[in-house]
Design a protein around this motif. Structure first.
Motif, PDB file in Angstrom:
ATOM      1  N   LEU A 110       0.835  -1.194   0.000  1.00 59.58           N
ATOM      2  CA  LEU A 110       0.000   0.000   0.000  1.00 59.58           C
ATOM      3  C   LEU A 110       0.878   1.254   0.000  1.00 59.58           C
ATOM      4  O   LEU A 110       1.884   1.313   0.711  1.00 59.58           O
ATOM      5  N   VAL A 111       0.472   2.221  -0.797  1.00 58.56           N
ATOM      6  CA  VAL A 111       1.214   3.467  -0.918  1.00 58.56           C
ATOM      7  C   VAL A 111       0.305   4.616  -0.513  1.00 58.56           C
ATOM      8  O   VAL A 111      -0.856   4.682  -0.936  1.00 58.56           O
ATOM      9  N   ASP A 112       0.833   5.509   0.323  1.00 56.81           N
ATOM     10  CA  ASP A 112       0.061   6.658   0.789  1.00 56.81           C
ATOM     11  C   ASP A 112      -0.451   7.451  -0.417  1.00 56.81           C
ATOM     12  O   ASP A 112       0.337   7.861  -1.268  1.00 56.81           O
ATOM     13  N   PRO A 113      -1.757   7.672  -0.515  1.00 55.45           N
ATOM     14  CA  PRO A 113      -2.290   8.412  -1.664  1.00 55.45           C
ATOM     15  C   PRO A 113      -1.910   9.885  -1.666  1.00 55.45           C
ATOM     16  O   PRO A 113      -2.019  10.558  -2.685  1.00 55.45           O
ATOM     17  N   ILE A 114      -1.449  10.404  -0.523  1.00 55.98           N
ATOM     18  CA  ILE A 114      -1.101  11.824  -0.410  1.00 55.98           C
ATOM     19  C   ILE A 114       0.327  11.940   0.117  1.00 55.98           C
ATOM     20  O   ILE A 114       0.628  11.436   1.200  1.00 55.98           O
ATOM     21  N   PRO A 115       1.227  12.590  -0.621  1.00 54.93           N
ATOM     22  CA  PRO A 115       2.585  12.772  -0.089  1.00 54.93           C
ATOM     23  C   PRO A 115       2.579  13.663   1.139  1.00 54.93           C
ATOM     24  O   PRO A 115       1.764  14.584   1.242  1.00 54.93           O
ATOM     25  N   ASP A 116       3.466  13.372   2.072  1.00 52.45           N
ATOM     26  CA  ASP A 116       3.551  14.141   3.314  1.00 52.45           C
ATOM     27  C   ASP A 116       4.940  14.765   3.396  1.00 52.45           C
ATOM     28  O   ASP A 116       5.948  14.057   3.490  1.00 52.45           O
ATOM     29  N   ASP A 117       5.006  16.090   3.373  1.00 46.07           N
ATOM     30  CA  ASP A 117       6.284  16.793   3.384  1.00 46.07           C
ATOM     31  C   ASP A 117       7.084  16.535   4.660  1.00 46.07           C
ATOM     32  O   ASP A 117       8.306  16.717   4.680  1.00 46.07           O
ATOM     33  N   ALA A 118       6.392  16.106   5.723  1.00 51.43           N
ATOM     34  CA  ALA A 118       7.089  15.885   6.997  1.00 51.43           C
ATOM     35  C   ALA A 118       7.769  14.526   7.068  1.00 51.43           C
ATOM     36  O   ALA A 118       8.554  14.274   7.991  1.00 51.43           O
TER      37      ALA A 118
END
Length: 283
Positions: A110-118
């Motif tokens: 599973l890959v996070d659908p939203i990138p997280d800059d943190a």
């Protein structure tokens, strides 16, 4: 900096860690009984996981259960990437959505659908703190990791799974057929027939591509399936053996102990001690 060691024993644990790894094509699949998190800051990795070819791009957190045979078969760029290994028992206690948990334990990457800059900052901190030997900082990293996984689960409310590459080589087709049918009786001949190639060609191609035999690959999938049932169900050991594709309890116990260095019952007790078996039959 770490890189995959093809000599390492199957299911040898990495422990609770966050480390930088050098991307390399792996000569054979790896298996270890931890949840693995990958974060790339550049480039991409392509895994063959459970017979499916899946690509992870930079900037998106990826999660999978590493007891599923997984092998990096391609990559772009040589920038080191972060790898977190989280013991399965700890992952099961986080409290994420049960459906999402099952998807991971059933072999999805599973890959996070939203990138997280943190994320990059978090992983850099975890790398320092988990390798520093200070229990208070290790605990802090653990709590942060739990929070990050809970946010991951929330973002996955739409149940977006990473897409597999539809273009499969002959070797990938063999692996994919095994991954989809390992619960059924399989032989090298039946797998080769299903893909439309000669059995000898199929066996040689499979060993050359994945560094293992088709028979061993089938057994790996069956063991992984049994592990999931031992951890997540109250089923009897015999029922788990049959549901995983083994034709007898004795063969299951023999294969499981060879792969995991313990019996199925010992594995269940270690990783899910609250589950009580419905049958004491084990020889």
């Amino acid at each position: 900096m770490k890189r995959f060691d093809a000599r390492r024993p199957d299911f040898s644990p990495y422990g609770f860690a966050c480390e930088l790894w050098q991307p390399v094509c792996m000569p054979r699949p790896d298996r270890h009984n931890e949840i693995e998190l990958n974060l790339l800051t550049a480039g991409s990795l392509t895994y063959l996981l459970g017979g499916r070819r899946t690509t992870i791009n930079s900037g998106r957190l990826a999660i999978f259960w590493a007891a599923i045979p997984h092998q990096i078969v391609d990559f772009e760029g040589d920038t080191p990437y972060f790898v977190v290994t989280l013991p399965l028992s700890e992952f099961l206690q986080i409290g994420i959505d049960a459906d999402l948990m099952q998807r991971i334990l059933q072999g999805e990457l599973l890959v996070d659908p939203i990138p997280d800059d943190a994320d990059e900052m978090l992983f850099q901190r975890w790398e320092r703190e988990l390798g520093g030997g200070k229990s208070t900082l290790e605990r802090a990293a653990s709590l942060e990791m739990h929070a990050r996984l809970l946010r991951f689960a929330d973002r996955f409310s739409q149940r977006q799974a990473v897409h597999s590459n539809p273009t499969l080589s002959r070797a990938d087709q063999l692996a994919c057929y095994i991954a989809r049918n390992y619960q059924q009786p399989l032989t090298s001949q039946s797998v080769a027939d299903a893909v439309g190639v000669h059995a000898n060609y199929a066996m040689n191609l499979f060993r050359k591509t994945f560094g293992t035999t088709m028979t061993t690959f089938v057994t790996q999938h069956r063991i992984s399936h049994a592990q999931r049932l031992l951890v997540t169900s109250n089923d009897a050991i015999l029922d788990i053996a049959l549901a995983s594709g083994f034709q007898s309890l004795s063969r299951f116990n023999e294969a499981f102990k060879a792969a995991c260095n313990c019996s199925p019952r010992e594995y269940r007790k270690a990783h899910h001690p609250t589950v009580q078996t419905t049958s004491s039959t084990e020889h």
